[in-house]
Design an enzyme around this catalytic site. Structure first.
Site, short mmCIF file in Angstrom:
data_model
loop_
_atom_site.label_atom_id
_atom_site.label_comp_id
_atom_site.label_asym_id
_atom_site.label_seq_id
_atom_site.Cartn_x
_atom_site.Cartn_y
_atom_site.Cartn_z
N ASN A 33 0.87 -1.18 0.00
CA ASN A 33 0.00 0.00 0.00
C ASN A 33 0.91 1.23 0.00
OD1 ASN A 33 -1.90 1.98 0.31
ND2 ASN A 33 -2.42 1.47 2.42
N LYS A 35 0.10 4.27 -0.42
CA LYS A 35 -0.55 5.47 0.11
C LYS A 35 -0.29 6.65 -0.84
CE LYS A 35 -0.33 3.45 4.68
NZ LYS A 35 -0.21 3.64 6.13
N HIS A 117 -9.66 0.94 4.95
CA HIS A 117 -8.40 1.22 5.65
C HIS A 117 -8.64 2.24 6.76
CE1 HIS A 117 -4.27 2.55 6.36
NE2 HIS A 117 -3.87 1.45 5.77
N GLU A 119 -7.11 4.74 7.75
CA GLU A 119 -6.93 6.15 7.40
C GLU A 119 -8.16 6.69 6.68
OE1 GLU A 119 -2.11 5.51 7.14
OE2 GLU A 119 -3.28 5.69 5.29
N GLU A 186 -5.19 -4.71 10.56
CA GLU A 186 -4.26 -3.60 10.73
C GLU A 186 -4.58 -2.87 12.03
OE1 GLU A 186 -2.27 -2.17 6.81
OE2 GLU A 186 -4.09 -1.06 7.21
N GLY A 192 2.30 2.89 10.86
CA GLY A 192 3.20 4.03 10.75
C GLY A 192 3.85 4.45 12.05
N SER A 231 3.33 -1.71 10.46
CA SER A 231 4.79 -1.59 10.64
C SER A 231 5.49 -2.91 10.34
CB SER A 231 5.12 -1.10 12.05
OG SER A 231 4.63 0.21 12.26
#
Length: 275
Positions: A33, A35, A117, A119, A186, A192, A231
């Protein structure tokens, strides 16, 4: 032997064989991914340097403007790589500025779409109903949804992980009967952050996710690949690869570098690493 006991044992053996068969049928995935990263030139350099593998499913999900250029690059370099979008809308077309439809994704060569996701949930306020609509639309169009689920740090500290995962899975998979999808666990607190769930914790959580999927989809749940994301890097990938309920990884930052992504791919592949 009493008939009831004999039948009970036969049923146990049958279920064990079925579970082993489904587990052996599960596909292994290493998914990138990207992003909001990379230009066309940077993407081209990445694929020139990426070895790739034939014995593991590799998927790259770049930003939308890069989808068609990357499809051409993949064809040019003859890489065994699938292409996926980072998002998709639940409508076919219309006044949805900035969104992307399933038809558009298919038109540029996509086979997959990341849905739900964290985010997107956090910054664009996507709820379970919207995610359910996206999963249904992707499946109808012949795309494989990569459905993301996971808890925040606050929810983790409040011991609400299972409650959150159940809500997200039941909500996203409402009125869905197929197993043609991928689940990505996730944990939001790991994305991150440089912190990752231990392999043991991830395995335990994946086992719980599979138990929820069984409640939704029955035995078909055993054939669904569940990936870990949060991560992931070349140092911890091997720990995840050893776990029976971890069928691959969804990789963020470490997928932006061809060498580090190749390292993770080699961990999950079946044969000897490419030289």
């Amino acid at each position: 032997m009493e008939p009831s006991i004999e039948n009970y044992i036969k049923n146990l053996v049958r279920d064990a064989i079925l579970n082993l068969q489904f587990q052996n049928d599960r596909q292994t995935y290493v998914i990138a991914n990207w992003k909001m990263n990379k230009t066309i030139a940077e993407a081209s350099e990445f694929f020139q340097n990426l070895n790739g593998r034939q014995d593991v499913n590799i998927v790259v999900c770049p930003p939308a403007p890069l989808l068609y250029p990357i499809q051409l690059i993949i064809e040019q370099f003859k890489k065994p790589i699938g292409l996926g979008g980072q998002n998709v809308h639940w409508e076919e077309k219309g006044a949805y500025t900035g969104e992307i439809s399933t038809e558009m994704l298919k038109d540029v060569g996509c086979e997959y779409a990341i849905i739900g996701h964290s985010e997107r949930r956090q910054y664009f306020l996507e709820d379970d109903a919207a995610i359910n609509g996206k999963v249904k639309k992707a499946l109808k169009a012949g795309l494989i949804p990569i459905l993301c689920v996971g808890e925040t740090l606050e929810e983790k500290n409040l011991l609400q992980t299972e409650q959150v995962l159940s809500r997200q899975l039941f909500g996203a998979l409402k009125d869905i009967e197929t197993s043609q999808l991928i689940i990505a666990y996730e944990p939001v607190w790991a994305i991150g952050s440089g912190q990752s769930a231990t392999a043991d914790l991830a395995e335990q959580t994946h086992a719980y996710i599979r138990s929820v999927l069984e409640r939704v989809l029955g035995k078909r749940a055993e054939s669904i690949s569940i990936l870990y994301g949060g991560s992931v890097n070349g140092e911890n990938a091997a720990d995840y690869s050893r776990m029976p309920n971890i069928d691959g990884v969804l990789v963020g930052g470490a997928s932006l570098n061809a060498a580090s992504f190749d390292e993770i791919i080699d961990v999950f592949a079946k044969g000897e690493p490419n030289k």
